[in-house]
Enzyme design. Structure first.
Site, PDB file in Angstrom:
ATOM      1  N   ASP A  29      -9.975 -44.231 -38.329  1.00 59.05           N
ATOM      2  CA  ASP A  29      -8.742 -44.861 -38.777  1.00 59.05           C
ATOM      3  C   ASP A  29      -8.730 -44.674 -40.289  1.00 59.05           C
ATOM      4  OD1 ASP A  29      -6.668 -46.430 -39.649  1.00 59.05           O
ATOM      5  OD2 ASP A  29      -7.108 -48.092 -38.283  1.00 59.05           O
ATOM      6  N   SER A  31       4.841 -33.341 -47.636  1.00 60.89           N
ATOM      7  CA  SER A  31       6.049 -33.060 -46.859  1.00 60.89           C
ATOM      8  C   SER A  31       7.140 -32.618 -47.831  1.00 60.89           C
ATOM      9  CB  SER A  31       6.506 -34.339 -46.139  1.00 60.89           C
ATOM     10  OG  SER A  31       7.786 -34.178 -45.554  1.00 60.89           O
ATOM     11  N   TYR A  85       8.957 -43.588 -46.075  1.00 61.61           N
ATOM     12  CA  TYR A  85       8.157 -42.404 -45.716  1.00 61.61           C
ATOM     13  C   TYR A  85       8.132 -41.425 -46.895  1.00 61.61           C
ATOM     14  CZ  TYR A  85       6.815 -38.081 -43.274  1.00 61.61           C
ATOM     15  OH  TYR A  85       6.187 -36.909 -42.909  1.00 61.61           O
ATOM     16  N   LYS A 133       5.007 -39.971 -49.204  1.00 59.76           N
ATOM     17  CA  LYS A 133       4.686 -38.548 -49.369  1.00 59.76           C
ATOM     18  C   LYS A 133       4.724 -38.121 -50.838  1.00 59.76           C
ATOM     19  CE  LYS A 133       3.636 -37.607 -45.169  1.00 59.76           C
ATOM     20  NZ  LYS A 133       2.261 -37.165 -44.827  1.00 59.76           N
TER      21      LYS A 133
HETATM   22  N1  LIG Z   1       6.361 -33.030 -38.036  1.00 60.30           N
HETATM   23  C1  LIG Z   1       6.996 -32.804 -39.191  1.00 60.30           C
HETATM   24  O1  LIG Z   1       8.164 -32.355 -39.218  1.00 60.30           O
HETATM   25  C2  LIG Z   1       6.306 -33.053 -40.502  1.00 60.30           C
HETATM   26  C3  LIG Z   1       6.948 -32.613 -41.671  1.00 60.30           C
HETATM   27  C4  LIG Z   1       6.338 -32.825 -42.885  1.00 60.30           C
HETATM   28  C5  LIG Z   1       5.123 -33.466 -42.956  1.00 60.30           C
HETATM   29  N2  LIG Z   1       4.506 -33.888 -41.809  1.00 60.30           N
HETATM   30  C6  LIG Z   1       3.215 -34.553 -41.940  1.00 60.30           C
HETATM   31  O2  LIG Z   1       2.247 -33.803 -41.251  1.00 60.30           O
HETATM   32  C7  LIG Z   1       1.199 -34.652 -40.793  1.00 60.30           C
HETATM   33  C8  LIG Z   1       0.996 -34.430 -39.318  1.00 60.30           C
HETATM   34  O3  LIG Z   1       2.233 -34.717 -38.676  1.00 60.30           O
HETATM   35  P1  LIG Z   1       2.529 -34.323 -37.161  1.00 60.30           P
HETATM   36  O4  LIG Z   1       3.944 -33.934 -37.113  1.00 60.30           O
HETATM   37  O5  LIG Z   1       1.475 -33.424 -36.634  1.00 60.30           O
HETATM   38  O6  LIG Z   1       2.405 -35.793 -36.518  1.00 60.30           O
HETATM   39  P2  LIG Z   1       1.886 -36.273 -35.077  1.00 60.30           P
HETATM   40  O7  LIG Z   1       2.437 -37.651 -34.913  1.00 60.30           O
HETATM   41  O8  LIG Z   1       2.206 -35.271 -34.074  1.00 60.30           O
HETATM   42  O9  LIG Z   1       0.306 -36.326 -35.283  1.00 60.30           O
HETATM   43  C9  LIG Z   1      -0.255 -37.230 -36.186  1.00 60.30           C
HETATM   44  C10 LIG Z   1      -1.677 -37.510 -35.793  1.00 60.30           C
HETATM   45  O10 LIG Z   1      -2.195 -38.456 -36.745  1.00 60.30           O
HETATM   46  C11 LIG Z   1      -2.927 -39.445 -36.038  1.00 60.30           C
HETATM   47  N3  LIG Z   1      -2.955 -40.698 -36.779  1.00 60.30           N
HETATM   48  C12 LIG Z   1      -1.938 -41.558 -37.001  1.00 60.30           C
HETATM   49  N4  LIG Z   1      -2.375 -42.631 -37.677  1.00 60.30           N
HETATM   50  C13 LIG Z   1      -3.689 -42.438 -37.918  1.00 60.30           C
HETATM   51  C14 LIG Z   1      -4.692 -43.185 -38.568  1.00 60.30           C
HETATM   52  N5  LIG Z   1      -4.435 -44.403 -39.099  1.00 60.30           N
HETATM   53  N6  LIG Z   1      -5.948 -42.682 -38.643  1.00 60.30           N
HETATM   54  C15 LIG Z   1      -6.217 -41.482 -38.084  1.00 60.30           C
HETATM   55  N7  LIG Z   1      -5.325 -40.731 -37.447  1.00 60.30           N
HETATM   56  C16 LIG Z   1      -4.061 -41.208 -37.353  1.00 60.30           C
HETATM   57  C17 LIG Z   1      -2.185 -39.598 -34.703  1.00 60.30           C
HETATM   58  O11 LIG Z   1      -3.020 -40.190 -33.704  1.00 60.30           O
HETATM   59  C18 LIG Z   1      -1.801 -38.152 -34.403  1.00 60.30           C
HETATM   60  O12 LIG Z   1      -2.778 -37.487 -33.639  1.00 60.30           O
HETATM   61  C19 LIG Z   1       1.645 -36.067 -41.160  1.00 60.30           C
HETATM   62  O13 LIG Z   1       1.047 -36.464 -42.374  1.00 60.30           O
HETATM   63  C20 LIG Z   1       3.141 -35.934 -41.341  1.00 60.30           C
HETATM   64  O14 LIG Z   1       3.666 -36.933 -42.184  1.00 60.30           O
HETATM   65  C21 LIG Z   1       5.080 -33.693 -40.583  1.00 60.30           C
END
Ligand SMILES: NC(=O)c1ccc[n+]([C@@H]2O[C@H](COP(=O)([O-])OP(=O)(O)OC[C@H]3O[C@@H](n4cnc5c(N)ncnc54)[C@H](O)[C@@H]3O)[C@@H](O)[C@H]2O)c1
Length: 276
Positions: free
Chosen positions: A78, A158, A171, A175
């Site tokens: 976590d 992001s 959010y 970021k």
């Molecule tokens: N999907 C998008 O369009 C997008 C765009 C820009 C940035 N991001 C960033 O990319 C990263 C990954 O996003 P994603 O789309 O793969 O999200 P996702 O929700 O598919 O995966 C996120 C993962 O993080 C884990 N997680 C959440 N809280 C946690 C914690 N407290 N400790 C440990 N693990 C934790 C979840 O269990 C999950 O497996 C994030 O930081 C997100 O903000 C995503």
């Protein structure tokens, strides 16, 4: 003395290599972008610790990644909890003998119209996306220092760390904080050969966007599933939304010696949604 003479090269022989045998942690590695990054790194021969809040998925993912000659382990973490992060780092060092790169990728999203964001909402998002990244970086830097051969910090920010969007304001703030932490660490620890860079994805088809899409509908900001996703992604000049695999190349680059002379940077990989 010629310019540059006498300045020590803090990057040692050992780090001037590719990915083979590097010890790398990817938080949030059980799915989505983190999984794609972990896969790309493992295929490059790195030893990868897949760390996630969802321990069962982290372990299952790690098993599927054992492909490129590197070892993989799945760990529970976590990122909001320092003792949990310490255990993650210790387990990785214990498994692979050292730590070379930390990907602070775990994150959560929440849709709220600007005027509806509560203190609880703020803390919920900031604790994972901001504080979670800070704690990870701190614990990795302590280990990098003890090892005495530098190290790499790679944070997932992001395009929301570059632009503000109304129903995602907290959010976005979280970021922007990732970009700030990246730059501060780059300045603070560059002289010790520790680099910090950030990746800014755009609109990526992962479970996170199911949450965002649902949030838009719940607040009456879109009418149908995928509408918000499609509307946001429509501005990508390369003509499609991102897949998680679109982030693999930049992750491999930032983990490898190819990026050794780069620090404090944010690399936008969004198909051309915003230009910086
Ligand atoms: N999907 C998008 O369009 C997008 C765009 C820009 C940035 N991001 C960033 O990319 C990263 C990954 O996003 P994603 O789309 O793969 O999200 P996702 O929700 O598919 O995966 C996120 C993962 O993080 C884990 N997680 C959440 N809280 C946690 C914690 N407290 N400790 C440990 N693990 C934790 C979840 O269990 C999950 O497996 C994030 O930081 C997100 O903000 C995503």
């Amino acid at each position: 003395m010629l310019p540059g003479q006498g300045i020590p090269n803090t990057i040692t022989e050992e780090t001037v290599q590719g990915l083979e045998g590097k010890s790398i942690i990817v938080t949030g590695g059980a799915r989505g972008i983190g999984l794609a990054m972990a896969r790309g790194l493992a295929e490059g021969g790195a030893h990868v610790a897949v760390a996630d809040l969802n321990a069962a998925d982290a372990r299952a993912t790690a098993e599927t990644l054992a492909v490129g000659g590197g070892k993989t382990i799945g760990l529970e973490v976590d990122v909001r909890d320092r003792s949990s992060v310490k255990r993650m780092v210790e387990a990785t060092v214990s498994a692979y003998g050292r730590l070379d790169v930390l990907f602070s990728n775990a994150g959560i999203a929440q849709v709220r119209p600007f005027l509806d964001i509560t203190e609880d909402d703020w803390h919920t998002v900031m604790n994972v996306n901001g504080l979670g990244v800070l704690i990870g970086m701190q614990e990795a830097i302590k280990v990098f220092r003890a090892q005495g051969r530098g190290g790499k910090l790679v944070n997932t920010a992001s395009i929301a760390g570059k632009q503000g969007y109304d129903p995602l304001a907290h959010y976005c703030a979280s970021k922007f904080s990732v970009v700030a932490l990246t730059q501060a660490a780059a300045r603070g620890f560059g002289p010790e050969g520790i680099t910090a860079n950030a990746i800014c994805p755009g609109v990526v088809a992962t479970p996170m966007w199911q949450v965002i899409d649902q949030g838009f509908q719940d607040h009456g900001l879109s009418k149908s599933p995928q509408e918000a996703f499609n509307n946001f992604a429509a501005s990508a000049v390369l003509g499609r939304p991102s897949q998680a695999g679109d982030l693999t190349g930049v992750a491999r680059f930032l983990a490898s010696s190819e990026s050794d002379f780069m620090t404090g940077q944010t690399l936008i990989v969004d198909g051309g949604m915003i230009f910086d």
